[in-house]
Design a protein around this motif. Structure first.
Motif, mmCIF file in Angstrom:
data_model
loop_
_atom_site.group_PDB
_atom_site.id
_atom_site.type_symbol
_atom_site.label_atom_id
_atom_site.label_comp_id
_atom_site.label_asym_id
_atom_site.label_seq_id
_atom_site.Cartn_x
_atom_site.Cartn_y
_atom_site.Cartn_z
ATOM 1 N N VAL A 67 38.883 47.758 42.927
ATOM 2 C CA VAL A 67 37.709 47.927 42.060
ATOM 3 C C VAL A 67 36.559 47.054 42.560
ATOM 4 O O VAL A 67 35.416 47.500 42.663
ATOM 5 C CB VAL A 67 38.067 47.607 40.589
ATOM 6 N N GLN A 68 36.896 45.822 42.895
ATOM 7 C CA GLN A 68 35.882 44.889 43.406
ATOM 8 C C GLN A 68 35.280 45.410 44.711
ATOM 9 O O GLN A 68 34.053 45.407 44.882
ATOM 10 C CB GLN A 68 36.535 43.526 43.624
ATOM 11 N N SER B 233 47.049 39.248 46.279
ATOM 12 C CA SER B 233 47.419 40.526 46.897
ATOM 13 C C SER B 233 48.184 40.297 48.198
ATOM 14 O O SER B 233 49.224 40.928 48.432
ATOM 15 C CB SER B 233 46.173 41.370 47.171
ATOM 16 N N THR C 27 44.845 46.394 42.572
ATOM 17 C CA THR C 27 43.967 47.267 41.785
ATOM 18 C C THR C 27 42.626 46.576 41.526
ATOM 19 O O THR C 27 41.554 47.175 41.704
ATOM 20 C CB THR C 27 44.637 47.663 40.451
ATOM 21 N N MET C 28 42.695 45.322 41.109
ATOM 22 C CA MET C 28 41.459 44.562 40.879
ATOM 23 C C MET C 28 40.652 44.437 42.162
ATOM 24 O O MET C 28 39.422 44.551 42.151
ATOM 25 C CB MET C 28 41.805 43.177 40.324
ATOM 26 N N LEU C 29 41.336 44.225 43.269
ATOM 27 C CA LEU C 29 40.667 44.109 44.564
ATOM 28 C C LEU C 29 39.997 45.435 44.944
ATOM 29 O O LEU C 29 38.872 45.448 45.438
ATOM 30 C CB LEU C 29 41.677 43.684 45.629
ATOM 31 N N ARG D 217 32.846 48.349 44.360
ATOM 32 C CA ARG D 217 31.494 47.960 43.934
ATOM 33 C C ARG D 217 30.674 47.430 45.102
ATOM 34 O O ARG D 217 29.455 47.555 45.109
ATOM 35 C CB ARG D 217 31.588 46.891 42.850
ATOM 36 N N THR E 194 41.946 36.970 44.047
ATOM 37 C CA THR E 194 42.608 38.273 43.973
ATOM 38 C C THR E 194 43.158 38.674 45.332
ATOM 39 O O THR E 194 44.266 39.183 45.442
ATOM 40 C CB THR E 194 41.621 39.344 43.467
ATOM 41 N N ARG E 195 42.372 38.421 46.362
ATOM 42 C CA ARG E 195 42.806 38.751 47.720
ATOM 43 C C ARG E 195 44.036 37.934 48.106
ATOM 44 O O ARG E 195 44.984 38.464 48.694
ATOM 45 C CB ARG E 195 41.651 38.503 48.702
ATOM 46 N N ILE F 32 48.619 44.742 40.144
ATOM 47 C CA ILE F 32 47.435 44.364 39.347
ATOM 48 C C ILE F 32 46.372 43.753 40.257
ATOM 49 O O ILE F 32 45.196 44.134 40.189
ATOM 50 C CB ILE F 32 47.825 43.395 38.211
ATOM 51 N N ALA F 33 46.784 42.838 41.118
ATOM 52 C CA ALA F 33 45.826 42.170 42.010
ATOM 53 C C ALA F 33 45.188 43.159 42.979
ATOM 54 O O ALA F 33 43.967 43.128 43.208
ATOM 55 C CB ALA F 33 46.516 41.036 42.774
#
Length: 155
Positions: free
Chosen positions: A66-67, A6, A62-64, A70, A2-3, A59-60
């Motif tokens: 969220v990750q 991005s 955003t996923m990053l 956490r 994902t990184r 998208i990437a």
């Protein structure tokens, strides 16, 4: 992964935005008819390319975000969230200013551009400068966050 997606997406967006910025500086020397011809030619290619890069990048990132949210303590703002905010700012500028001008310019007659074509060009270029700055800062922040992650912890 994902990184990397991005970083690649932000890098492509930043490189394209900076390149278009320099192209636009060169276009300032053109007459109205010449400017319209170039803008109409580039619009057809750049619009699809940017959309094809921006969507997976958003998208990437955003996923990053969220990750990272956490993994980081609650009070910390994930670097990817800041990057996402900058990319959304660039998108908002595109949708509010650049996109509508692009669509308008496609209907212009190269032989007879509107009387205020230079004012419209200037507005487009200022908005492009704002979105380019946002994208370049986003790339810098994402790159710095990636470099920070790779640094071994000091014990």
């Amino acid at each position: 992964m994902t990184r990397q997606v991005s970083l690649l997406g932000c890098g492509l967006l930043a490189g394209t935005a900076v390149t278009v910025g320099f192209l636009e500086l060169a276009l300032r020397r053109l007459s109205g008819p010449e400017y319209v011809r170039v803008r109409q030619a580039e619009f057809a290619v750049f619009t699809w390319f940017i959309g094809g890069v921006l969507v997976p990048t958003l998208i990437a990132v955003t996923m990053l975000a969220v990750q990272e949210r956490r993994e980081l303590p609650r009070p910390a703002l994930p670097p990817a969230a800041f990057v996402l905010a900058l990319l959304l700012l660039a998108l908002a500028v595109s949708l509010a200013v650049n996109g509508p001008i692009n669509v308008e310019q496609m209907s212009w007659s190269p032989q007879n551009p509107p009387a205020d074509w230079a004012r419209i060009r200037d507005r487009w270029q200022i908005a492009h400068g704002v979105r380019t700055a946002a994208i370049v800062v986003a790339l810098g922040r994402l790159t710095a966050a990636t470099a920070d992650r790779r640094r071994p912890a000091v014990v």
